[in-house]
Design a protein around this motif. Sequence first.
Motif, short mmCIF file in Angstrom:
data_model
loop_
_atom_site.label_atom_id
_atom_site.label_comp_id
_atom_site.label_asym_id
_atom_site.label_seq_id
_atom_site.Cartn_x
_atom_site.Cartn_y
_atom_site.Cartn_z
N LEU A 67 -6.52 -0.51 5.82
CA LEU A 67 -6.12 -1.61 6.71
C LEU A 67 -5.93 -2.90 5.94
O LEU A 67 -5.06 -3.71 6.26
CB LEU A 67 -7.17 -1.79 7.81
N ALA A 68 -6.75 -3.09 4.91
CA ALA A 68 -6.70 -4.33 4.16
C ALA A 68 -5.50 -4.39 3.21
O ALA A 68 -4.90 -5.46 3.02
CB ALA A 68 -8.00 -4.51 3.36
N PHE A 69 -5.15 -3.24 2.62
CA PHE A 69 -4.14 -3.26 1.57
C PHE A 69 -2.85 -2.52 1.91
O PHE A 69 -1.79 -2.84 1.36
CB PHE A 69 -4.73 -2.67 0.28
N VAL A 70 -2.92 -1.52 2.78
CA VAL A 70 -1.72 -0.77 3.18
C VAL A 70 -1.78 -0.63 4.71
O VAL A 70 -2.12 0.42 5.24
CB VAL A 70 -1.65 0.62 2.51
N MET A 71 -1.40 -1.68 5.38
CA MET A 71 -1.60 -1.77 6.84
C MET A 71 -1.02 -0.58 7.61
O MET A 71 -1.71 0.00 8.45
CB MET A 71 -1.01 -3.08 7.37
N PRO A 72 0.23 -0.16 7.38
CA PRO A 72 0.76 0.97 8.18
C PRO A 72 -0.06 2.24 8.02
O PRO A 72 -0.35 2.93 9.01
CB PRO A 72 2.18 1.15 7.63
N LEU A 73 -0.46 2.56 6.78
CA LEU A 73 -1.28 3.75 6.56
C LEU A 73 -2.67 3.57 7.18
O LEU A 73 -3.26 4.53 7.69
CB LEU A 73 -1.41 4.04 5.06
N GLY A 74 -3.16 2.36 7.13
CA GLY A 74 -4.47 2.10 7.73
C GLY A 74 -4.45 2.31 9.23
O GLY A 74 -5.37 2.92 9.78
#
Length: 244
Positions: A67-74
């Motif tokens: 969530l912090a670094f790769v929002m869509p994957l998070g």
Amino acid sequence: MSLNDKSPDHHIAYGAATEGVAAASSSLGVIGRYWWNLQMQLLVATGTMRFFRAYWWLFLVAGFLLLAFVMPLGVAFVVSAFCAGAMNPKAAENFIVPLRHEDDAPISEPAEAEPNKVILAPQSDTLEDVRLAAGIHHVGYLTAMKRDLEDKEIAAAALGAFDGTVQAFGLKLSDLDMHTNGAAFIVAQLTALERMDEVDPDWIAEVTEEAMTSETLEAIRAEAGRFAYTMEGAMQDGPDQPTG
């Protein structure tokens, strides 16, 4: 022009596409669990599952980092974890969960299997698996495009992804079944991607018909089909392939 004056293809697209609206909402949980299982299989394949089995809270860390670094994957990870949580994933089973609740499974008497005889799943179950896989490949293709697409392009890509996944599964469908299921899948994807603010049957039918017949969208249909076919083939041959 009234609905009765429109072509037979328009009527087929209209009927099948409206069914896709209901299918989208009912299958979101199953899609989430399918995506969760793929992630768990990836952990198994990379040899990192043992850490998550020993320390379940690593899932929380992974979700936070994504969530912090790769929002869509998070977001995808959190949604899939929420869907899988309802099925009580267990470490002993590598946190793999069934796609459907037992209450949703059709009631039938189990057939006694002969030794070394493979029992094929009913086509309806296989078709549902195709829809789930095609939905994932469609989103993957759209992400790979790295540009904003019009609704008709998204619809054409959905049709291509569905076609490619059907081929990868080796499922034999008639032209009519491909037409109706393809139209329903288009609308399911448009709904899941929040491209429809409200249900407009005329708009649905026009978009699906254009996605199926427009020569200008042929390239995106073919490209999405190849993408889905390749990705599904890699997934089917990947974690389950024997080593030795």
